[in-house]
Each structure stands twice: as C-alpha cells, then as structure tokens.
Write an enzyme that holds these catalytic residues in place. Structure first.
Site, PDB file in Angstrom:
ATOM      1  N   ASP A   1     -10.939   0.975   8.712  1.00 47.09           N
ATOM      2  CA  ASP A   1      -9.807   1.556   7.550  1.00 47.09           C
ATOM      3  C   ASP A   1      -8.432   0.638   9.083  1.00 47.09           C
ATOM      4  O   ASP A   1      -8.385   1.124  10.220  1.00 47.09           O
ATOM      5  CB  ASP A   1      -9.353   2.759   7.216  1.00 47.09           C
ATOM      6  CG  ASP A   1      -8.673   3.131   6.213  1.00 47.09           C
ATOM      7  OD1 ASP A   1      -8.983   2.952   5.206  1.00 47.09           O
ATOM      8  OD2 ASP A   1      -7.698   2.452   6.328  1.00 47.09           O
TER       9      ASP A   1
ATOM     10  N   ILE B   1     -10.781  -5.398   6.718  1.00 49.13           N
ATOM     11  CA  ILE B   1     -12.386  -5.844   6.277  1.00 49.13           C
ATOM     12  C   ILE B   1     -12.442  -7.179   6.079  1.00 49.13           C
ATOM     13  O   ILE B   1     -13.817  -8.388   6.279  1.00 49.13           O
ATOM     14  CB  ILE B   1     -12.919  -5.126   4.407  1.00 49.13           C
ATOM     15  CG1 ILE B   1     -11.083  -5.314   3.765  1.00 49.13           C
ATOM     16  CG2 ILE B   1     -13.189  -3.664   4.641  1.00 49.13           C
ATOM     17  CD1 ILE B   1     -11.946  -5.297   1.994  1.00 49.13           C
TER      18      ILE B   1
ATOM     19  N   SER C   1     -13.713  -0.207 -10.934  1.00 52.38           N
ATOM     20  CA  SER C   1     -12.917   0.847 -11.380  1.00 52.38           C
ATOM     21  C   SER C   1     -12.632   0.946 -13.571  1.00 52.38           C
ATOM     22  O   SER C   1     -13.505  -0.460 -13.696  1.00 52.38           O
ATOM     23  CB  SER C   1     -11.214   0.014 -11.442  1.00 52.38           C
ATOM     24  OG  SER C   1     -10.694   1.072 -12.110  1.00 52.38           O
TER      25      SER C   1
ATOM     26  N   TYR D   1      -5.403  -6.649 -11.166  1.00 53.24           N
ATOM     27  CA  TYR D   1      -6.242  -5.916 -10.148  1.00 53.24           C
ATOM     28  C   TYR D   1      -7.556  -5.608 -10.618  1.00 53.24           C
ATOM     29  O   TYR D   1      -7.984  -5.719 -10.633  1.00 53.24           O
ATOM     30  CB  TYR D   1      -5.109  -4.248 -10.098  1.00 53.24           C
ATOM     31  CG  TYR D   1      -6.542  -2.924  -9.986  1.00 53.24           C
ATOM     32  CD1 TYR D   1      -6.452  -2.616  -8.372  1.00 53.24           C
ATOM     33  CD2 TYR D   1      -7.005  -2.306 -11.329  1.00 53.24           C
ATOM     34  CE1 TYR D   1      -7.421  -1.744  -8.146  1.00 53.24           C
ATOM     35  CE2 TYR D   1      -7.246  -1.322 -10.722  1.00 53.24           C
ATOM     36  CZ  TYR D   1      -7.744  -1.131  -9.235  1.00 53.24           C
ATOM     37  OH  TYR D   1      -8.723   0.140  -8.975  1.00 53.24           O
TER      38      TYR D   1
ATOM     39  N   LYS E   1     -11.479  -6.401  -9.845  1.00 51.13           N
ATOM     40  CA  LYS E   1     -12.807  -5.457  -9.357  1.00 51.13           C
ATOM     41  C   LYS E   1     -14.149  -6.045 -10.429  1.00 51.13           C
ATOM     42  O   LYS E   1     -14.948  -6.088  -9.767  1.00 51.13           O
ATOM     43  CB  LYS E   1     -12.594  -4.593  -9.875  1.00 51.13           C
ATOM     44  CG  LYS E   1     -11.305  -3.451  -8.864  1.00 51.13           C
ATOM     45  CD  LYS E   1     -11.607  -2.415  -8.051  1.00 51.13           C
ATOM     46  CE  LYS E   1     -11.275  -2.546  -7.326  1.00 51.13           C
ATOM     47  NZ  LYS E   1     -11.810  -1.741  -5.681  1.00 51.13           N
TER      48      LYS E   1
ATOM     49  N   ASP F   1      -0.243   0.598 -20.868  1.00 50.57           N
ATOM     50  CA  ASP F   1      -0.960   1.400 -21.144  1.00 50.57           C
ATOM     51  C   ASP F   1      -1.950   1.450 -21.618  1.00 50.57           C
ATOM     52  O   ASP F   1      -1.346   1.611 -23.202  1.00 50.57           O
ATOM     53  CB  ASP F   1      -0.231   3.083 -20.500  1.00 50.57           C
ATOM     54  CG  ASP F   1       0.347   3.251 -19.001  1.00 50.57           C
ATOM     55  OD1 ASP F   1      -0.605   2.550 -18.182  1.00 50.57           O
ATOM     56  OD2 ASP F   1       1.375   3.965 -18.687  1.00 50.57           O
TER      57      ASP F   1
HETATM   58  N1  UFG Z   1       1.765   8.535 -16.848  1.00 47.97           N
HETATM   59  C1  UFG Z   1       3.652   9.612 -17.385  1.00 47.97           C
HETATM   60  N2  UFG Z   1       4.534   9.689 -16.801  1.00 47.97           N
HETATM   61  C2  UFG Z   1       4.213   9.152 -15.153  1.00 47.97           C
HETATM   62  C3  UFG Z   1       2.816   8.929 -14.808  1.00 47.97           C
HETATM   63  C4  UFG Z   1       1.505   8.840 -15.861  1.00 47.97           C
HETATM   64  O1  UFG Z   1       2.811   9.521 -18.223  1.00 47.97           O
HETATM   65  O2  UFG Z   1       5.037   9.219 -14.338  1.00 47.97           O
HETATM   66  C5  UFG Z   1       0.923   8.465 -18.062  1.00 47.97           C
HETATM   67  C6  UFG Z   1       0.283   7.023 -18.323  1.00 47.97           C
HETATM   68  O3  UFG Z   1       1.365   6.491 -19.226  1.00 47.97           O
HETATM   69  C7  UFG Z   1      -1.156   7.372 -18.238  1.00 47.97           C
HETATM   70  C8  UFG Z   1      -1.514   8.660 -17.575  1.00 47.97           C
HETATM   71  O4  UFG Z   1       0.013   9.048 -17.289  1.00 47.97           O
HETATM   72  O5  UFG Z   1      -1.640   7.905 -19.500  1.00 47.97           O
HETATM   73  C9  UFG Z   1      -2.008   8.352 -16.543  1.00 47.97           C
HETATM   74  O6  UFG Z   1      -1.496   7.684 -15.674  1.00 47.97           O
HETATM   75  P1  UFG Z   1      -1.972   7.590 -14.303  1.00 47.97           P
HETATM   76  O7  UFG Z   1      -1.111   6.401 -13.586  1.00 47.97           O
HETATM   77  O8  UFG Z   1      -2.222   9.123 -13.352  1.00 47.97           O
HETATM   78  O9  UFG Z   1      -3.224   7.218 -14.269  1.00 47.97           O
HETATM   79  P2  UFG Z   1      -4.218   5.245 -15.095  1.00 47.97           P
HETATM   80  O10 UFG Z   1      -4.365   6.086 -15.935  1.00 47.97           O
HETATM   81  O11 UFG Z   1      -2.927   4.027 -15.058  1.00 47.97           O
HETATM   82  O12 UFG Z   1      -4.459   4.461 -13.840  1.00 47.97           O
HETATM   83  C10 UFG Z   1      -5.765   4.548 -13.497  1.00 47.97           C
HETATM   84  C11 UFG Z   1      -6.383   4.823 -11.982  1.00 47.97           C
HETATM   85  C12 UFG Z   1      -6.037   2.803 -11.710  1.00 47.97           C
HETATM   86  C13 UFG Z   1      -6.932   2.373 -12.225  1.00 47.97           C
HETATM   87  C14 UFG Z   1      -6.272   2.485 -14.177  1.00 47.97           C
HETATM   88  C15 UFG Z   1      -7.304   1.963 -14.980  1.00 47.97           C
HETATM   89  O13 UFG Z   1      -5.078   5.292 -11.024  1.00 47.97           O
HETATM   90  O14 UFG Z   1      -5.866   2.693 -10.377  1.00 47.97           O
HETATM   91  O15 UFG Z   1      -6.801   3.958 -13.815  1.00 47.97           O
HETATM   92  O16 UFG Z   1      -8.806   2.262 -14.538  1.00 47.97           O
HETATM   93  F1  UFG Z   1      -6.118   1.146 -12.520  1.00 47.97           F
END
Ligand code: UFG
Length: 344
Positions: A33, A53, A118, A145, A149, A289
């Site tokens: 790492d 890496i 992912s 991103y 992947k 999203d």
């Molecule tokens: N959300 C909120 N408020 C916040 C943060 C998140 O409402 O402050 C919502 C987002 O809109 C989403 C859900 O909570 O609907 C989850 O959000 P996250 O940011 O926790 O996770 P994501 O689904 O956006 O992202 C995850 C991984 C990424 C990956 C993505 C798609 O963290 O690495 O899924 O696979 F790329």
C-alpha cells in the site's frame, strides 16, 4: 500458513478487513500500500510493504521476498465525483496500475488474481427499481471511475485468455459496517458515504444529513442500495481465491445481498442504533445517483459457495457505530497519523 497472498490496497477499508479474514483462515497476507488513502494503523495482520502499484520493481520484490502465490488487488482511486474532474488521474492509477501489476505477476509466475470491481460498471442500473441486477446486465458506467473498473475487467479477461491467468472480478455493491472487534473500520477523507455521515449526524459530531432527493421512482422516493457488510465482502474475497476454477478462467461476480434499502430506511436504522434520531433534511438529487442498485447475488452462491450472512441493516449499522466509538477510530485514524497521510 497456507500461502502468502499479496493484498494491494490492504491498508484501506475493504483491504484491511480482507487481510484480517485471510489471516484468520491461515493465509499470510502481505499488504502492499502507498498509504495515499490507507492507514498504516489498519495493517495488523501479516507483513506490510510500502509501495505504489505502478512501481513494478517494488511489486516484484514483494512477491519474491514473501513467496506470493495469489494477489487480491484493491489499490486504486474510488471517489466517483472526483473521477469526473480528474479522469486522467483515475486512468493512471486504476488502469496503468493494473497493467503494472499484471505484468509483474506474469514475470514472477503468480497466476491467481481477485480484483476489486464495482456495481459502478452497471451505471444507472438499467431496469426498474425493484429488479435486481445480474452480471449479464448491460455495462454502461456513468463515471470515469466506473469506466476504469470496466476497463480493468476487460484487461484482466484478455490476460486470462492469453496467458492462463485465473481471475475473479468482484463487483461490490455498497460496502458498509466494520469488524466487530472495533480494530478496523471505514474512514474516508473526506467522508461521502451515507452510513458514516448519518452516524456522525446522529452523534452530533457532524452536520445534519442531507437526503439527496426523495422524488425517485422507488417505494419511498429515496434511492435504493444493496448494503453489504464489509466482513461478508472480505469472506467473498477468500472464497474467490479458493474457488476451483480452470487455468485461464475469468469470472465477474456480483457481491451483494439481493435486498435493497432506501436512504430513509438507513436513516431509521441509524436512529435505532444510536438511540437518537438522525437530524436530516431533504435536498436536491446528487448528480449521477441511480435510483436503484441491487445485486442479483445468485452467481456468487453458485460459483463461490458464498452468500451474505451478516448484512442485515441493523447489524451493519451497529458494527459501524461500534467502530466510530472505538479508541482506534478516535486516536489512530482521526488523530495525528491520519493527518500525516500524503494526498494523491
Ligand atoms: N446519500 C444521501 N446523502 C448523503 C450521502 C449519500 O442521501 O449525504 C445517498 C446517495 O444519494 C445514495 C445513497 O445515499 O442514494 C448511498 O450513497 P453513498 O455515497 O454511500 O454510496 P453510492 O451508492 O453513491 O456509492 C457506492 C460506492 C461507490 C460506487 C457506487 C456505485 O461507494 O464506490 O456505489 O457502485 F462507485
């Protein structure tokens, strides 16, 4: 021990949990790492090698020194939003980094790989909000991103065919929770993930939570995600290392529970665990999203004999909360050591 496994990115969130699982099952994890976003304090099992890496000399040396027989490759950049403003950086670290790793593995005769992919490869998720996503669903990443992947999956698949590498790409849905020991857990800087932000809001150590939109085509209008306990995810990596696959095989496998939870359901679960409601308001949608990302995990069961066993929302949130209250989180990760890290 059974044999040495190189864990690139093993000082990060999912990597550290996987290093612990490997150790517990009799393997010798060799964490490799750069500490650009991982934490030295999270490396508690096996050996540690500080390196990038893209540095194939250092990688090769780590493989030789420890007699590495397999690689689990987590190292990479993960912030979706940042990838849209610095796509070149993501291609350099994620794709060039994987090219470097694969050629070094080939040179050193290491022919088994598990790769961190992912659900981002599925982009908007395609079908209706109540439909789960099989591996065969269209691949249409919605961010650089996700592009990196998917590009890595193609690259690895081609090298399996060409050189007899055997590889499994695990397409993670939403990793969450923490090891119940309180020794390791999630700590991103800046934090953007829902569960840590909701816990911080409920504990009063953060800002009130903004729910990103409640007008999606889902049962309560907020986004559905498939939250998977990080220890279930770690177990999937060990299952993927152990799977009986022919030389040259490449498999891409979803890692999720098959059940979606809405943002408001997460907010409720965090309120129950903390014993205080999560202060929150409804805000605008966050760009990009998807309304729903829920895995069809049946292939993981059939191919790897794996399924989620500790991923109820209450279990995930309880473990995440225990970690955020632990001394390790308070001192190591959020303290001086955390601030010492160099930024990529
Ligand atoms: N959300 C909120 N408020 C916040 C943060 C998140 O409402 O402050 C919502 C987002 O809109 C989403 C859900 O909570 O609907 C989850 O959000 P996250 O940011 O926790 O996770 P994501 O689904 O956006 O992202 C995850 C991984 C990424 C990956 C993505 C798609 O963290 O690495 O899924 O696979 F790329």
């Amino acid at each position: 021990s059974k044999y040495a496994v190189l864990v690139t990115g093993g000082a990060g969130y999912i990597g550290a949990h996987t290093a612990k699982a490997l150790h517990e099952l009799g393997y010798f994890p060799v964490v490799y790492d750069s500490l650009s976003s991982g934490f030295r304090e999270a490396v508690r099992w096996g050996a540690f090698v500080h390196g990038d890496i893209r540095d194939s000399r250092a990688l090769g040396e780590a493989m030789e020194t420890h007699g590495v027989k397999a690689v689990i490759h987590f190292a990479g950049l993960i912030e979706v939003g940042r990838s849209t403003v610095k796509p070149d950086l993501f291609w350099e670290h994620n794709v060039s980094g994987t090219v470097s790793l694969l050629s070094t593995m080939r040179e050193k005769g290491v022919n088994r790989l598990v790769f961190s992919s992912s659900a981002a490869v599925y982009g908007q998720g395609g079908r209706g909000p109540l439909e789960s996503i099989p591996e065969s669903a269209p691949k249409a990443p919605a961010s650089p991103y996700g592009d990196t992947k998917l590009a890595c999956e193609w690259l690895i698949d081609a090298q399996c065919r060409a050189y007899g590498l055997t590889a499994v790409a695990l397409r993670y849905f939403n990793a969450a929770g923490a090891d119940p020991s309180g020794q390791i857990g999630e700590a991103h800087e800046p934090e953007s993930h829902l569960i840590p932000l909701a816990i911080a809001a409920a504990l009063g150590d953060g800002k009130p939570l903004t729910v990103f939109g409640n007008d999606f085509d889902t049962p309560d209008g907020t986004c559905l995600r498939d939250y998977i306990h990080v220890n279930d995810l770690a177990a999937a990596h060990v299952a993927a290392i152990e799977a009986d696959l022919p030389a040259g095989a490449f498999e891409a496998v979803n890692v999720g529970t098959g059940k979606g939870a809405s943002v408001l359901e997460v907010v409720e679960a965090v309120g129950r665990a903390v014993g205080r409601p999560v202060p929150h308001s409804i805000g605008a949608r966050r760009a990009g999203d998807p309304p729903s990302l829920v895995a069809d995990p049946s292939r993981a069961q059939a191919l790897l004999g794996w399924k989620a066993t500790r991923s109820s929302l209450d279990q995930i949130v309880t473990d995440a909360l225990r970690w955020e209250r632990s001394p390790a989180y308070g001192s190591g990760v959020r303290g001086p050591a955390g601030q010492r890290r160099a930024k990529v």
